[in-house]
Design a protein around this motif. Structure first.
Motif, PDB file in Angstrom:
ATOM      1  N   LYS A  53       0.877  -1.179   0.000  1.00 36.26           N
ATOM      2  CA  LYS A  53       0.000   0.000   0.000  1.00 36.26           C
ATOM      3  C   LYS A  53       0.906   1.218   0.000  1.00 36.26           C
ATOM      4  O   LYS A  53       1.711   1.409   0.908  1.00 36.26           O
ATOM      5  N   ARG A  54       0.751   2.040  -1.025  1.00 37.69           N
ATOM      6  CA  ARG A  54       1.618   3.214  -1.132  1.00 37.69           C
ATOM      7  C   ARG A  54       1.125   4.339  -0.223  1.00 37.69           C
ATOM      8  O   ARG A  54      -0.061   4.457   0.025  1.00 37.69           O
ATOM      9  N   GLY A  55       2.086   5.139   0.252  1.00 35.82           N
ATOM     10  CA  GLY A  55       1.730   6.312   1.036  1.00 35.82           C
ATOM     11  C   GLY A  55       1.394   6.017   2.486  1.00 35.82           C
ATOM     12  O   GLY A  55       0.887   6.869   3.196  1.00 35.82           O
ATOM     13  N   MET A  56       1.640   4.789   2.918  1.00 38.12           N
ATOM     14  CA  MET A  56       1.382   4.473   4.326  1.00 38.12           C
ATOM     15  C   MET A  56       2.348   3.393   4.781  1.00 38.12           C
ATOM     16  O   MET A  56       3.002   2.746   3.974  1.00 38.12           O
ATOM     17  N   ASN A  57       2.410   3.212   6.071  1.00 35.73           N
ATOM     18  CA  ASN A  57       3.290   2.195   6.637  1.00 35.73           C
ATOM     19  C   ASN A  57       2.583   0.844   6.524  1.00 35.73           C
ATOM     20  O   ASN A  57       1.709   0.531   7.328  1.00 35.73           O
ATOM     21  N   ARG A  98       2.616  -2.670   7.148  1.00 36.52           N
ATOM     22  CA  ARG A  98       3.341  -3.661   7.951  1.00 36.52           C
ATOM     23  C   ARG A  98       3.392  -5.032   7.283  1.00 36.52           C
ATOM     24  O   ARG A  98       4.394  -5.736   7.369  1.00 36.52           O
ATOM     25  N   GLN A  99       2.300  -5.414   6.621  1.00 38.06           N
ATOM     26  CA  GLN A  99       2.283  -6.725   5.963  1.00 38.06           C
ATOM     27  C   GLN A  99       3.318  -6.791   4.839  1.00 38.06           C
ATOM     28  O   GLN A  99       4.033  -7.780   4.690  1.00 38.06           O
ATOM     29  N   ALA A 100       3.436  -5.723   4.061  1.00 44.49           N
ATOM     30  CA  ALA A 100       4.420  -5.684   2.975  1.00 44.49           C
ATOM     31  C   ALA A 100       5.839  -5.722   3.552  1.00 44.49           C
ATOM     32  O   ALA A 100       6.725  -6.393   2.999  1.00 44.49           O
ATOM     33  N   LEU A 101       6.058  -5.027   4.682  1.00 42.60           N
ATOM     34  CA  LEU A 101       7.374  -5.047   5.316  1.00 42.60           C
ATOM     35  C   LEU A 101       7.714  -6.455   5.808  1.00 42.60           C
ATOM     36  O   LEU A 101       8.829  -6.942   5.618  1.00 42.60           O
ATOM     37  N   ARG A 102       6.718  -7.125   6.413  1.00 42.40           N
ATOM     38  CA  ARG A 102       6.944  -8.504   6.885  1.00 42.40           C
ATOM     39  C   ARG A 102       7.252  -9.441   5.721  1.00 42.40           C
ATOM     40  O   ARG A 102       8.153 -10.268   5.799  1.00 42.40           O
ATOM     41  N   THR A 103       6.490  -9.294   4.639  1.00 38.87           N
ATOM     42  CA  THR A 103       6.709 -10.151   3.465  1.00 38.87           C
ATOM     43  C   THR A 103       8.097  -9.904   2.882  1.00 38.87           C
ATOM     44  O   THR A 103       8.817 -10.844   2.545  1.00 38.87           O
ATOM     45  N   GLY A 104       8.489  -8.629   2.776  1.00 39.31           N
ATOM     46  CA  GLY A 104       9.814  -8.293   2.251  1.00 39.31           C
ATOM     47  C   GLY A 104      10.932  -8.881   3.098  1.00 39.31           C
ATOM     48  O   GLY A 104      11.907  -9.430   2.571  1.00 39.31           O
ATOM     49  N   LEU A 105      10.790  -8.776   4.419  1.00 40.14           N
ATOM     50  CA  LEU A 105      11.791  -9.362   5.316  1.00 40.14           C
ATOM     51  C   LEU A 105      11.873 -10.874   5.136  1.00 40.14           C
ATOM     52  O   LEU A 105      12.960 -11.459   5.150  1.00 40.14           O
ATOM     53  N   PHE A 154      14.829   0.613   5.735  1.00 39.43           N
ATOM     54  CA  PHE A 154      14.404  -0.370   6.732  1.00 39.43           C
ATOM     55  C   PHE A 154      14.921  -1.759   6.367  1.00 39.43           C
ATOM     56  O   PHE A 154      15.534  -2.446   7.179  1.00 39.43           O
ATOM     57  N   PHE A 155      14.706  -2.177   5.107  1.00 43.28           N
ATOM     58  CA  PHE A 155      15.168  -3.500   4.666  1.00 43.28           C
ATOM     59  C   PHE A 155      16.693  -3.604   4.698  1.00 43.28           C
ATOM     60  O   PHE A 155      17.249  -4.629   5.079  1.00 43.28           O
ATOM     61  N   ALA A 156      17.367  -2.525   4.289  1.00 44.48           N
ATOM     62  CA  ALA A 156      18.832  -2.539   4.235  1.00 44.48           C
ATOM     63  C   ALA A 156      19.447  -2.655   5.631  1.00 44.48           C
ATOM     64  O   ALA A 156      20.482  -3.301   5.802  1.00 44.48           O
ATOM     65  N   LEU A 157      18.804  -2.026   6.612  1.00 41.05           N
ATOM     66  CA  LEU A 157      19.344  -2.023   7.975  1.00 41.05           C
ATOM     67  C   LEU A 157      18.938  -3.246   8.789  1.00 41.05           C
ATOM     68  O   LEU A 157      19.680  -3.696   9.655  1.00 41.05           O
ATOM     69  N   ARG A 158      17.749  -3.782   8.502  1.00 44.67           N
ATOM     70  CA  ARG A 158      17.221  -4.877   9.314  1.00 44.67           C
ATOM     71  C   ARG A 158      17.681  -6.258   8.871  1.00 44.67           C
ATOM     72  O   ARG A 158      17.375  -7.256   9.515  1.00 44.67           O
ATOM     73  N   THR A 159      18.388  -6.325   7.749  1.00 49.41           N
ATOM     74  CA  THR A 159      18.834  -7.623   7.230  1.00 49.41           C
ATOM     75  C   THR A 159      20.317  -7.535   6.859  1.00 49.41           C
ATOM     76  O   THR A 159      20.894  -6.447   6.822  1.00 49.41           O
TER      77      THR A 159
END
Length: 193
Positions: free
Chosen positions: A85-89, A91-98, A130-135
């Motif tokens: 979802k663009r323009g918002m945080n 969380r599901q997309a962040l979890r999937t990416g991780l 976020f992805f670069a720092l968390r992994t």
């Protein structure tokens, strides 16, 4: 052969001669392990162009709107994309990416979050940081250069993985990491234009 490989071959046979795609830097692309592939965004054709030139399958974050039409939704899912979802945080997309990175796959992301209509780089959204720092994923910058006009060469340049260690060690903010990644994409654009 799976759907992704078949689609990649078919799309490559059309787009490569049409846009005279020239690829450089593939030797720098990690052959295995998690990769966060970060690319500038100038056209709706960027995902397939990066998909056919990268040496490994890519899981792209794709705008949620693409998943609203049944036919398109089925297609992008078969191409291993997942919604954000663009323009918002989101969380599901962040979890999937991780999870994609945890599995040692390639996560494709357009740090700007949307296309640049004038071709100039926009400010990166913090999600890429976020992805670069968390992994521990290798962060690979990529620059798409040129107009999408038939028979006018289009360049796809893969840069060397960015050393994120200093930023990870001093616990930099996602915004700072995102800006750092965009600086590397900017350098690729300037060097190869």
């Amino acid at each position: 052969m799976d759907f992704y490989s078949v689609a990649k071959g078919a799309v490559k046979s059309i787009l490569t001669p049409l846009y005279r795609i020239q690829v450089t830097g593939l030797e720098q692309f990690p052959k295995e392990g998690a990769v966060l592939l970060c690319t500038n965004h100038i056209s709706n054709l960027d995902p397939p162009v990066v998909g056919i030139t990268a040496p490994r399958p890519i899981r792209f974050m794709a705008k949620e709107e693409l998943f609203r039409t049944p036919v398109v939704k089925t297609l992008v899912k078969h191409l291993r994309a997942f919604p954000v979802k663009r323009g918002m945080n989101d969380r599901q997309a962040l979890r999937t990416g991780l999870e994609v990175l945890k599995q040692g796959e390639v996560l494709g992301i357009f740090p700007e979050g949307t296309r640049s209509k004038d071709g100039r780089l926009k400010k990166a959204l913090p999600g890429v940081g976020f992805f670069a720092l968390r992994t521990d994923a290798a962060v690979v910058p990529c620059a798409i250069i040129g107009p999408y006009r038939p028979f006018v060469p289009l360049k796809v340049v893969y840069g060397a993985p960015i050393d994120m260690t200093p930023l990870r060690e001093r616990k930099a903010s996602p915004e700072e990491a995102a800006d750092y990644i965009m600086d590397h994409i900017r350098q690729l654009l300037e060097q190869h234009q």
